[in-house]
Design a protein around this motif. Sequence first.
Motif, PDB file in Angstrom:
ATOM      1  N   ARG A  99     -36.622   4.941 -68.070  1.00 47.10           N
ATOM      2  CA  ARG A  99     -36.690   4.423 -66.698  1.00 47.10           C
ATOM      3  C   ARG A  99     -35.324   3.930 -66.246  1.00 47.10           C
ATOM      4  O   ARG A  99     -34.939   4.094 -65.097  1.00 47.10           O
ATOM      5  N   LEU A 100     -34.581   3.338 -67.186  1.00 46.10           N
ATOM      6  CA  LEU A 100     -33.253   2.829 -66.833  1.00 46.10           C
ATOM      7  C   LEU A 100     -32.232   3.951 -66.704  1.00 46.10           C
ATOM      8  O   LEU A 100     -31.070   3.721 -66.405  1.00 46.10           O
ATOM      9  N   GLY A 101     -32.647   5.192 -67.035  1.00 46.31           N
ATOM     10  CA  GLY A 101     -31.721   6.309 -66.919  1.00 46.31           C
ATOM     11  C   GLY A 101     -30.865   6.529 -68.157  1.00 46.31           C
ATOM     12  O   GLY A 101     -29.749   7.060 -68.072  1.00 46.31           O
ATOM     13  N   TYR A 102     -31.364   6.117 -69.304  1.00 49.43           N
ATOM     14  CA  TYR A 102     -30.634   6.372 -70.555  1.00 49.43           C
ATOM     15  C   TYR A 102     -30.589   7.865 -70.848  1.00 49.43           C
ATOM     16  O   TYR A 102     -31.490   8.613 -70.465  1.00 49.43           O
ATOM     17  N   ASP A 103     -29.557   8.278 -71.575  1.00 42.94           N
ATOM     18  CA  ASP A 103     -29.498   9.640 -72.067  1.00 42.94           C
ATOM     19  C   ASP A 103     -30.686   9.853 -73.002  1.00 42.94           C
ATOM     20  O   ASP A 103     -30.909   9.082 -73.929  1.00 42.94           O
ATOM     21  N   PRO A 142     -20.128   5.410 -70.194  1.00 43.87           N
ATOM     22  CA  PRO A 142     -21.106   4.375 -69.828  1.00 43.87           C
ATOM     23  C   PRO A 142     -22.358   4.942 -69.134  1.00 43.87           C
ATOM     24  O   PRO A 142     -23.397   4.304 -69.134  1.00 43.87           O
ATOM     25  N   LYS A 143     -22.244   6.149 -68.544  1.00 44.59           N
ATOM     26  CA  LYS A 143     -23.402   6.723 -67.842  1.00 44.59           C
ATOM     27  C   LYS A 143     -24.569   6.995 -68.786  1.00 44.59           C
ATOM     28  O   LYS A 143     -25.705   7.127 -68.358  1.00 44.59           O
ATOM     29  N   LEU A 144     -24.259   7.111 -70.108  1.00 47.51           N
ATOM     30  CA  LEU A 144     -25.317   7.441 -71.066  1.00 47.51           C
ATOM     31  C   LEU A 144     -26.358   6.341 -71.150  1.00 47.51           C
ATOM     32  O   LEU A 144     -27.515   6.590 -71.480  1.00 47.51           O
ATOM     33  N   ALA A 145     -25.921   5.091 -70.903  1.00 46.85           N
ATOM     34  CA  ALA A 145     -26.848   3.978 -71.080  1.00 46.85           C
ATOM     35  C   ALA A 145     -26.539   2.878 -70.087  1.00 46.85           C
ATOM     36  O   ALA A 145     -25.827   1.930 -70.392  1.00 46.85           O
ATOM     37  N   PRO A 146     -27.077   2.992 -68.875  1.00 49.16           N
ATOM     38  CA  PRO A 146     -26.790   1.987 -67.844  1.00 49.16           C
ATOM     39  C   PRO A 146     -27.295   0.613 -68.292  1.00 49.16           C
ATOM     40  O   PRO A 146     -28.364   0.526 -68.895  1.00 49.16           O
ATOM     41  N   PRO A 147     -26.519  -0.457 -68.001  1.00 51.62           N
ATOM     42  CA  PRO A 147     -26.964  -1.797 -68.409  1.00 51.62           C
ATOM     43  C   PRO A 147     -28.167  -2.259 -67.576  1.00 51.62           C
ATOM     44  O   PRO A 147     -28.463  -1.699 -66.517  1.00 51.62           O
ATOM     45  N   LEU A 148     -28.836  -3.295 -68.066  1.00 52.09           N
ATOM     46  CA  LEU A 148     -29.973  -3.857 -67.351  1.00 52.09           C
ATOM     47  C   LEU A 148     -29.501  -4.590 -66.104  1.00 52.09           C
ATOM     48  O   LEU A 148     -28.377  -5.080 -66.063  1.00 52.09           O
ATOM     49  N   PRO A 149     -30.355  -4.699 -65.089  1.00 52.28           N
ATOM     50  CA  PRO A 149     -29.991  -5.528 -63.930  1.00 52.28           C
ATOM     51  C   PRO A 149     -29.820  -6.984 -64.386  1.00 52.28           C
ATOM     52  O   PRO A 149     -30.500  -7.421 -65.311  1.00 52.28           O
TER      53      PRO A 149
END
Length: 441
Positions: free
Chosen positions: A140-144, A209-216
Amino acid sequence: MGMGLNALGIEAGTYVLVGSIFALLLTGLPLAFVTGLVALVFTFGWFGPNALPLVTSRIYGFITEYSLVAVPMFVFMASLLDRSGIAKDLFSGMRVLAGRLAGGVALQTLAVAVFLAAMSGIIGGEIVLLGILALPQMLRLGYDRKIAIGVVCAGGSLGTMIPPSIVLIIYGLIASVSIADLFVAAVTPGLMLASFYAIYVLVRCLIDPKLAPPLPPIAPEEKHARKVEALKSIGLPAGIAFMVLGTIYAGIASVTEAAAMGVFGVLAAIAIRREFSIRLIQEAVVQTMDTCGMIIWIGIGAAILVGVYNLMGGNRFVSATILGIDAAPIVIILIMMFILIVLGLFLDWIGIAMLTLPIFLPIVTQLGFDPIWFGILFAVNMQVSFLSPPFGPAAFYLKGVAPPEISLKDIFTSLVPFIVMQLTVLAVMLAYPQTALWMLD
């Protein structure tokens, strides 16, 4: 068939025996029945109809083994954990600590995996739990995808490596070595695997960094409240892990007693969390009986098979063949590792342990190697078999709970880098045995 299998002689007999096991496995029969069937045919075909006591004494010897009591206890503990919210809270608690790190949720998943492994150590349950808790959140967070899947499968498989692990208990039984010593020796390689996975994730996420976007981000006042919650949710699992491992390492309890302490700890935690119900206990007991039934039946089949094979002169044949290889002792260990890896592609770890170890171990000690070190090699090797295609159990467990668009092929391709890391740890253990044994000196 009747009499006269012994006319084959031990060499041809060995090929027929191994061949018939693999041929029968292809029919889809469960391993326990295959080994049992082949064992009975060889018992009566080789030694004649009066050979029944060979079978019964082997079964009795296996079933009356005291340390086996630890197995249903650890399985029961895992089944209870599966059904309580302890793991879920642990996961959300870790979130606060992971904070805004690159690949935070992946690292948090690995931390939870290590915790779960230190509490019970059942592979299927851990992968399913993480697949339900962590995978959807990462996607959901857009992780690879590959990182998310790999972390869940590789992290969830750590249960066989990080004590208290059932693999090590069974190994200790077969090798007649101290299970507590195996647990001590497994700590370093277990944490090494986990940290390799974590470093891999961090490095990949720092590069891209696009592989694992940080949490809000979380609001500061909410953050404080969450920290208190987080400590609460981490406290119980830490207490349980300490009850099991602390008592073993301190020498207060044997492994079997510590397993019972663990069950008590989990039951207490469930009661504290007000999740206790008859239904929960009932489901956990049924699952425990299923799992243990499988383990015991495979054990019985393998115990008879190995017993009969050794009486046929099999162990002498195998050790003569292996010791006859004109090579350095470490090469022989490498050949054994290779055999284990190949078997790991097709068989369940418990079948591999019961079938190969009684034959390998006397050779290992004869070559002058430490059986505890070999046990750690065996456990790392089984880590590889959990992930390796075509039958890596980890992939199938995850497939059961993953979103439908994730195929088995996706899962296996995601696991490649993790398998490489496992083989690296195996190589380190082979090259530097002290990495496993330093805590025992």
